[in-house]
Design an enzyme around this catalytic site. Structure first.
Site, PDB file in Angstrom:
ATOM      1  N   MET A  12      60.220 159.340 -57.839  1.00  0.00           N
ATOM      2  CA  MET A  12      59.498 159.250 -59.110  1.00  0.00           C
ATOM      3  C   MET A  12      58.176 158.509 -58.904  1.00  0.00           C
ATOM      4  SD  MET A  12      62.245 159.200 -62.086  1.00  0.00           S
ATOM      5  CE  MET A  12      62.525 157.467 -62.185  1.00  0.00           C
ATOM      6  N   ALA A  65      55.410 155.565 -57.559  1.00  0.00           N
ATOM      7  CA  ALA A  65      55.361 154.104 -57.398  1.00  0.00           C
ATOM      8  C   ALA A  65      55.993 153.741 -56.060  1.00  0.00           C
ATOM      9  CB  ALA A  65      56.066 153.397 -58.560  1.00  0.00           C
ATOM     10  N   HIS A 125      57.012 152.653 -52.252  1.00  0.00           N
ATOM     11  CA  HIS A 125      57.030 151.395 -51.504  1.00  0.00           C
ATOM     12  C   HIS A 125      57.613 151.667 -50.123  1.00  0.00           C
ATOM     13  CE1 HIS A 125      61.272 151.513 -52.563  1.00  0.00           C
ATOM     14  NE2 HIS A 125      60.943 151.593 -53.835  1.00  0.00           N
ATOM     15  N   HIS A 166      60.755 153.843 -49.800  1.00  0.00           N
ATOM     16  CA  HIS A 166      60.548 155.298 -49.840  1.00  0.00           C
ATOM     17  C   HIS A 166      60.072 155.804 -48.471  1.00  0.00           C
ATOM     18  CE1 HIS A 166      59.898 154.498 -54.302  1.00  0.00           C
ATOM     19  NE2 HIS A 166      60.826 155.429 -54.325  1.00  0.00           N
ATOM     20  N   GLY A 186      68.512 157.647 -50.926  1.00  0.00           N
ATOM     21  CA  GLY A 186      68.789 156.299 -50.462  1.00  0.00           C
ATOM     22  C   GLY A 186      70.173 155.821 -50.877  1.00  0.00           C
TER      23      GLY A 186
HETATM   24  P1  AMP Z   1      63.059 156.571 -56.982  1.00  0.00           P
HETATM   25  O1  AMP Z   1      61.616 156.938 -56.832  1.00  0.00           O
HETATM   26  O2  AMP Z   1      63.273 155.147 -57.348  1.00  0.00           O
HETATM   27  O3  AMP Z   1      63.813 157.558 -57.821  1.00  0.00           O
HETATM   28  O4  AMP Z   1      63.686 156.682 -55.529  1.00  0.00           O
HETATM   29  C1  AMP Z   1      63.536 157.825 -54.727  1.00  0.00           C
HETATM   30  C2  AMP Z   1      64.479 157.752 -53.550  1.00  0.00           C
HETATM   31  O5  AMP Z   1      64.174 156.596 -52.763  1.00  0.00           O
HETATM   32  C3  AMP Z   1      65.955 157.616 -53.953  1.00  0.00           C
HETATM   33  O6  AMP Z   1      66.751 158.454 -53.124  1.00  0.00           O
HETATM   34  C4  AMP Z   1      66.235 156.163 -53.721  1.00  0.00           C
HETATM   35  O7  AMP Z   1      67.605 155.902 -53.445  1.00  0.00           O
HETATM   36  C5  AMP Z   1      65.378 155.900 -52.488  1.00  0.00           C
HETATM   37  N1  AMP Z   1      65.109 154.464 -52.342  1.00  0.00           N
HETATM   38  C6  AMP Z   1      64.702 153.605 -53.319  1.00  0.00           C
HETATM   39  N2  AMP Z   1      64.632 152.354 -52.838  1.00  0.00           N
HETATM   40  C7  AMP Z   1      65.000 152.421 -51.537  1.00  0.00           C
HETATM   41  C8  AMP Z   1      65.139 151.441 -50.492  1.00  0.00           C
HETATM   42  N3  AMP Z   1      64.892 150.148 -50.708  1.00  0.00           N
HETATM   43  N4  AMP Z   1      65.550 151.866 -49.260  1.00  0.00           N
HETATM   44  C9  AMP Z   1      65.811 153.183 -49.037  1.00  0.00           C
HETATM   45  N5  AMP Z   1      65.704 154.149 -49.978  1.00  0.00           N
HETATM   46  C10 AMP Z   1      65.306 153.773 -51.208  1.00  0.00           C
END
Ligand code: AMP
Length: 281
Positions: free
Chosen positions: A29, A31, A33, A36, A148
């Protein structure tokens, strides 16, 4: 390269597949870091080209304020991804490209894995997640998709989703990237002050304590020791701490020797909600 239309993306993917390239998908989504990026780099161990989708999915937010507040910074995200690996395809669809006119969540029967913890505290969230991923898999048609372990319940849900929908994609989980103090990297950490980032390391301390206690103490003893830990810290408010087998994700009272367990936490620091989990055995 940045692609925002489905037809342009599909042409590119077809061309790559015609050249026998293995395609991975990392849905995000934005943002972005370091967590990701570690997920993208993990995906490159299995794939020739990784598509990273950036799409803030409206149907998975149960609170419209949260959807509006979600941080969006496309230029920075794009630069981060391309400087990390220039082969990456950054797919940035509009809501219309993903949903057409029908912006609503489908109802899935994911069984027990969504009944507790995130499924319980964020009503409707997982149907929204299932809906968007079903659509992204159908548009991108990747060989493999990467998620993740940080969102462990979501990872198990995606495995179930491809089983239910029979989509030909292999779902692979990647380890959680943490800060030196143990706090899991998260887009929500952008909303914390440096002092709060230090306080929030309590979440990982609690998970590690649960792991240390796991062999010698009952689940009830572990839970009450974690509750005591949070009671001593004014800034953090525990929403839930649970121990559950990875196969069912139903919070357990007692341990069975042949199962794998994880500890799961959600906690607030002010209005910022953080989640994390850790394998216990
Ligand atoms: P999001 O943008 O928050 O929906 O996350 C996108 C993907 O990144 C998801 O599969 C999360 O589980 C993964 N993710 C988020 N934080 C971490 C992290 N600290 N380490 C590894 N993968 C992550």
């Amino acid at each position: 390269m940045n692609i925002s239309t489905n037809t342009a993306l599909q042409e590119q993917i077809q061309d790559l597949k015609a050249h026998e390239k293995i395609i991975g998908l990392v849905p995000t989504m934005g943002a972005l870091h370091e967590g990701h990026l570690s997920l993208v780099n993990f995906a490159y161990q299995y794939c020739d080209v990784v598509v990273v989708s950036i799409f803030v999915n409206p149907t998975q937010f149960n609170n419209s304020g949260d959807l509006e507040k979600y941080p969006r910074n496309f230029e920075k995200d794009y630069q981060l991804l391309i400087s990390n690996n220039p082969k990456t395809i950054v797919y940035t669809p509009s809501i219309n490209h993903v949903y057409g006119e029908d912006v609503k969540a489908e109802e899935f029967d994911f069984g027990s894995i969504v009944s507790y913890m995130e499924g319980q505290y964020r009503q409707g969230h997982f149907n929204g997640v299932g809906t968007v991923l079903k659509r992204l898999f159908a548009i991108v048609k990747p060989h493999k998709a990467f998620f993740g372990e940080k969102d462990f319940q979501q990872l198990q849900l995606v495995k179930k989703l491809v089983e239910i929908t029979q989509q030909p994609v292999e779902v692979i989980g990647s380890p959680t990237l943490r800060m030196p103090n143990g706090l899991a990297e998260s887009s929500r950490n952008y909303r914390l002050t440096p002092a709060e980032v230090e306080e929030a390391s309590l979440i990982y301390k609690a998970l590690s304590q649960a792991k240390t206690m796991f062999n010698d103490f009952s689940i009830n003893e572990i839970k009450s020791s974690i509750q005591d830990l949070f009671e001593d810290h004014q800034l953090l408010e525990l929403e839930y701490f649970e121990v559950a087998p990875t196969s069912t994700l139903i919070p357990a009272q007692t341990k069975k020797t042949h199962l794998n367990y994880r500890a799961f936490i959600a906690a607030y620091i002010r209005d910022v909600r953080l989640i994390d989990n850790l394998a216990l055995n």
